[in-house]
Scaffold this motif. Structure first.
Motif, mmCIF file in Angstrom:
data_model
loop_
_atom_site.group_PDB
_atom_site.id
_atom_site.type_symbol
_atom_site.label_atom_id
_atom_site.label_comp_id
_atom_site.label_asym_id
_atom_site.label_seq_id
_atom_site.Cartn_x
_atom_site.Cartn_y
_atom_site.Cartn_z
ATOM 1 N N GLN A 89 0.756 -1.153 -0.089
ATOM 2 C CA GLN A 89 -0.058 -0.063 0.093
ATOM 3 C C GLN A 89 0.713 1.424 -0.028
ATOM 4 N N MET A 90 1.872 1.192 0.469
ATOM 5 C CA MET A 90 2.911 2.488 0.359
ATOM 6 C C MET A 90 3.115 2.868 -0.949
ATOM 7 N N ASN A 91 2.967 2.028 -2.150
ATOM 8 C CA ASN A 91 3.285 2.237 -3.546
ATOM 9 C C ASN A 91 1.741 2.670 -4.098
ATOM 10 N N ALA A 96 -0.231 4.612 -8.999
ATOM 11 C CA ALA A 96 -1.125 5.163 -9.731
ATOM 12 C C ALA A 96 -0.698 6.282 -10.703
ATOM 13 N N ALA A 97 0.598 6.905 -10.400
ATOM 14 C CA ALA A 97 1.312 7.832 -11.213
ATOM 15 C C ALA A 97 2.300 7.062 -12.245
ATOM 16 N N GLN A 330 2.015 2.814 9.931
ATOM 17 C CA GLN A 330 0.708 3.395 9.427
ATOM 18 C C GLN A 330 0.831 4.618 8.316
ATOM 19 N N GLY A 331 2.130 5.018 8.390
ATOM 20 C CA GLY A 331 2.170 6.064 7.425
ATOM 21 C C GLY A 331 2.252 5.577 5.985
ATOM 22 N N ARG A 332 2.611 4.018 5.845
ATOM 23 C CA ARG A 332 2.563 3.114 4.544
ATOM 24 C C ARG A 332 1.170 2.533 4.316
ATOM 25 N N ARG A 352 0.275 10.505 1.870
ATOM 26 C CA ARG A 352 0.893 9.931 0.541
ATOM 27 C C ARG A 352 0.384 10.671 -0.666
ATOM 28 N N ARG A 353 -0.780 10.957 -0.863
ATOM 29 C CA ARG A 353 -1.428 11.784 -1.880
ATOM 30 C C ARG A 353 -0.846 13.087 -1.849
#
Length: 626
Positions: A89-91, A96-97, A330-332, A352-353
Motif C-alpha cells: 500500500q505504500m506504493n 497510480a502515477a 501506518q504512514g505506509r 501519500r497523496r
C-alpha cells in the motif's frame, strides 16, 4: 472444434505427469509487465530483483525498495492483474502515477546471493567485506537506468523500518541518478532508542524473535517458537535474556552474539548509528523523513535524523520532516485510527497523496514547485495537521512557543509551581520477581495472529496506575486547552537502595470520567510519550557504573516527541516505575557486568524514591505553544 481435437490428439494416458515441462502464464490482460533479474554487484555477487513496469509507459521514473523481507512476497500483496493491487500500500500513489516499481532482496536474503549481515555497517572497521548497502544500491541503480528503456533515468528510494535503513544508506556516496529518498520509520540508532535497546535497556521480546527469524536461515524458514501463550510467563521463567536466547539455540546466530557482547553504547554502536554517519557526509539528495508519534519499534530515528540534517539545509530545500499519528507502519497504509483513537480520515493515505507523491513528482518528473512545509505534524487531541518552519516550532500561527516545567508535588499532584519542601519524596518497592507488565496481561507475542502489538503505545494505563510499585501524579482538570509540540524531557531526582535501577517515565492524557460521544473512553489514560532509562548509564552511555545506594541523583531522560492538545476537562498525568516487562529485560537492581547474563541471586528488591523538594525538584520539561 480444432482446439478440442488438438487437445485430444496431444493427450496421452501413458504420461506419468500432468504438469507441462514449461508453462507460460497468460498476462495479456495485466496492466504491467514483470521482470525478474539477477543484478551483478561490483564483487560478482548477484541480487534478486523484481521489476514492475506499467504497460505503455515511456520516460517514467523508478522507485526502488531494498528489502530483507522477500522481494517476491513484497510484490504479490494480492495476485492480481492490476499493479496497484500487487504492490504494498505504500506504493498506492506511485503505482497510480505509473512509476516503475522495483523491489530487491538484500545481499544474503531469499533469492539474492552472498552473505547476510544484520544492519550491515558501511565498509570500514565494522565491515571489511568491501561492500555495503550503499555500494549495492549504487550498483543496482546503475544497472536499472542502463537496462530499463522505459525509465527516464531518475530513481527514488523508499522504504520503512529495515527498508528505511537501506534507504538511508544509499544517500551516502549516492548514484547520480538517485534524485529523492523517503525513509519511513527508519532504523537509525539501535542502541539509543530504536529496535534493540532504549538508553541501555534491552528490548528482549522484540529483538530475540526478530534476530532468530532473520538470521537462522536465508529464507526465514525457521520461526521463533513459544512455549507459553503469555510471554510474561515465558521470559520470567527464563530469568535473563541470555538464558532465553540459549533456550532457542541462538549461540550460533551472529547478531545475537553482537547484542550480547555490546550491552553498552561503545564504538560498535556509535560507528554504525545512521545519524552520526550522515552528519559526516554532505547532504546531496532531497529527503522526506517520515516518523510516527506512536511508533512501537523505531520511534527515535526519524526526529533524530531531522535534528542532525536540518542544519545542513538552512534554507529548507532538501530536508522535510513529517510526524504523523502513526504506529510503526501506518504512514505506509490506511491510518484512520489507532487503538481507541480516531483521526480525521485516512491520515496515511492523505499524506501519500498530498505530500509524498508531489515530493516525488517534483524531483523525478520536474513537476511544479513544491508546496510542502519544512515540517508537517499531526496534532492529536485537536486532530489537525500543522505546518511549521522547524521542529520543535518556535512560533506558529501568531503563537509563541516556550519550555515549561511540570513539577511532581505532594499528595499525587502535578503542577507548574516548584515544590518548596526541604525533605519530601514518594517511594515504592520494585520487586524483580513481580515486574510491571508493559501492557495488560496476557502479553501476546507480536508474531501471533491475534496480536495488537502495534497499539501498545496507546494502551490504557489504568492497568499500571493501580499498582503499588508505580508512582502517579496528575493535574486538576484543565480549564483551557494546552497545546504541546516537541520533545519532553524528564528531570528525575531519584535514589535507590540498590546499586542499579531502571526508570520508566510516562506522560499521559487522562480523559474525563464520562465521554458522551464515546462512553468507552471515560477515564481513559492515553499514553502520549514514554521511555525507559537504565541507571548504570547516568554518567556515560558507553561505560556502565554502579549507582551509590540511597544517594539522590539527577537523571535527564529524553522522551519521544509529542504533538498534542490536552483538551479542557482532561488531566495531565505522569507515572514512574522501574520495569516494563517483558518487552525490556529486568534490571536485577544489583550491579552486574552484563545484565543479559545476570545470575539469579543478583535479582533483589529495591526501594525507589522520587524526590520533590526545592533542592531536588523532579519535573517534566514540556514545549508549550501558547
Amino acid at each position: 472444434s480444432n482446439a478440442m481435437k488438438k487437445l485430444r490428439d496431444d493427450f496421452s494416458e501413458d504420461s506419468d505427469s500432468d504438469i507441462p515441462e514449461k508453462f507460460t502464464p497468460k498476462t495479456d490482460l495485466f496492466d504491467y509487465t514483470r521482470r525478474e533479474e539477477m543484478i551483478p554487484m561490483r564483487d560478482g555477487v548477484k541480487l534478486n530483483t523484481i521489476i514492475l513496469i506499467p504497460k505503455g509507459v515511456q520516460n517514467t521514473p523508478i522507485v526502488l525498495t531494498r528489502t530483507p523481507y522477500h522481494a517476491e512476497r513484497r510484490t504479490l500483496r494480492f495476485n492480481s492483474s492490476s499493479l496497484s493491487m500487487v504492490v504494498p500500500q505504500m506504493n498506492d500513489t506511485t503505482s497510480a502515477a505509473r512509476y516503475i516499481i522495483v523491489y530487491q532482496d538484500v545481499r544474503g536474503k531469499y533469492g539474492s546471493e552472498g552473505g547476510y549481515m544484520m544492519n550491515k555497517p558501511l565498509t570500514g572497521p565494522l565491515n571489511t567485506t568491501g561492500t555495503d548497502h550503499s555500494t549495492d544500491t549504487y550498483d543496482t541503480i546503475d544497472w536499472l537506468v542502463k537496462n530499463i528503456p522505459e525509465s527516464n533515468g531518475r530513481v527514488a528510494a523508499i522504504g520503512g523500518s529495515y527498508e528505511g535503513y537501506t534507504t538511508l544508506m544509499c544517500t551516502i556516496n549516492p548514484h547520480p541518478a538517485l534524485k529523492a529518498v523517503v525513509p519511513f520509520a527508519s532504523m537509525v540508532d539501535g542502541w539509543m532508542g530504536d529496535d534493540w535497546f532504549h538508553m541501555g535497556a534491552f528490548r528482549q521480546e522484540a529483538s530475540l524473535p526478530y534476530a532468530y527469524n532473520q538470521e537462522a536461515t536465508r529464507k526465514n524458514e525457521i520461526k521463533w517458537w513459544s512455549g507459553s501463550y503469555d510471554t510474561y510467563d515465558a521470559y520470567l521463567r527464563a530469568g535473563n535474556a541470555g538464558a532465553m536466547a540459549a533456550s532457542r539455540g541462538m549461540e550460533s546466530i551472529g547478531f545475537w552474539k553482537k547484542l550480547a557482547a555490546h550491552p553498552s553504547y561503545d564504538s560498535f554502536w556509535q560507528q554504525q548509528a545512521m545519524d552520526k554517519m550522515l552528519a559526516q557526509h554532505p547532504l546531496t539528495v532531497p529527503m522526506l523523513i517520515v516518523g510516527g508519534l506512536f511508533d512501537q519499534e523505531d520511534i527515535y530515528g526519524s526526529p533524530k535524523l531531522y535534528k542532525v540534517l536540518a542544519p545542513k539545509d538552512p534554507e529548507g530545500k532538501l530536508v522535510h520532516f513529517v510526524l504523523g499519528p502513526w504506529n510503526h507502519g501506518q504512514g505506509r497504509r490506511d491510518a484512520r485510527s489507532l487503538g481507541p483513537l480516531q483521526f480525521e480520515g485516512d491520515t496515511g493515505g492523505w499524506f501519500r497523496r498530498n505530500v509524498m507523491q508531489p515530493f516525488l513528482d517534483h524531483y523525478l518528473k520536474d513537476a511544479p514547485k513544491l508546496d510542502i512545509p519544512r515540517v508537517l505534524s499531526y496534532e492529536t487531541g485537536a486532530n489537525a495537521w500543522h505546518r511549521y518552519d522547524d521542529w520543535p516550532p518556535e512560533r506558529t500561527e501568531g503563537q509563541e512557543a516556550h519550555y515549561c516545567d511540570l513539577y511532581v508535588q505532594e499528595d499525587g499532584k502535578l503542577g507548574f509551581e516548584m515544590p518548596a519542601a526541604k525533605q519530601a519524596f514518594d517511594e515504592y518497592v520494585s520487586d524483580p520477581a513481580k515486574p510491571v507488565p508493559y501492557r495488560q496481561r496476557p502479553t501476546i507475542p507480536s508474531y501471533a495472529a491475534e496480536s495488537t502489538w502495534g497499539e501498545w503505545l496507546v494502551d490504557d494505563q489504568r492497568h499500571t496506575a493501580s499498582r503499588t510499585d508505580v508512582l502517579v501524579w496528575a493535574t486538576e482538570p484543565l480549564k483551557e486547552p494546552l497545546r504541546v509540540a516537541g520533545q519532553p524531557v524528564a528531570r528525575l531526582f531519584a535514589s535507590t537502595s540498590g546499586s542499579d535501577a531502571d526508570w520508566v517515565v510516562k506522560i499521559i492524557d487522562v480523559w474525563p470520567d464520562e465521554v458522551p460521544e464515546n462512553p468507552k473512553l471515560g477515564g481513559y489514560q492515553q499514553m502520549l510519550s514514554a521511555d525507559i532509562f537504565r541507571g548504570r548509564y547516568r554518567e556515560d552511555f558507553a561505560v556502565a557504573k554502579p549507582l551509590v545506594p540511597d544517594k539522590v541523583l539527577e537523571y535527564r531522560i529524553p522522551l519521544p516527541q509529542v504533538s498534542h492538545t490536552f483538551l479542557p476537562g482532561h488531566r495531565i498525568m505522569v507515572q514512574v516505575q522501574s520495569s516494563w516487562f517483558p518487552l525490556y529485560d529486568r534490571n536485577p537492581q544489583t550491579f552486574v557486568p552484563n545484565i543479559m547474563f545476570a545470575p539469579p541471586e543478583s535479582y533483589r528488591k529495591a526501594t525507589q524514591r522520587v524526590w520533590r523538594t526545592a533542592e531536588y525538584p523532579t519535573a517534566i520539561e514540556i514545549h508549550i505553544i501558547s
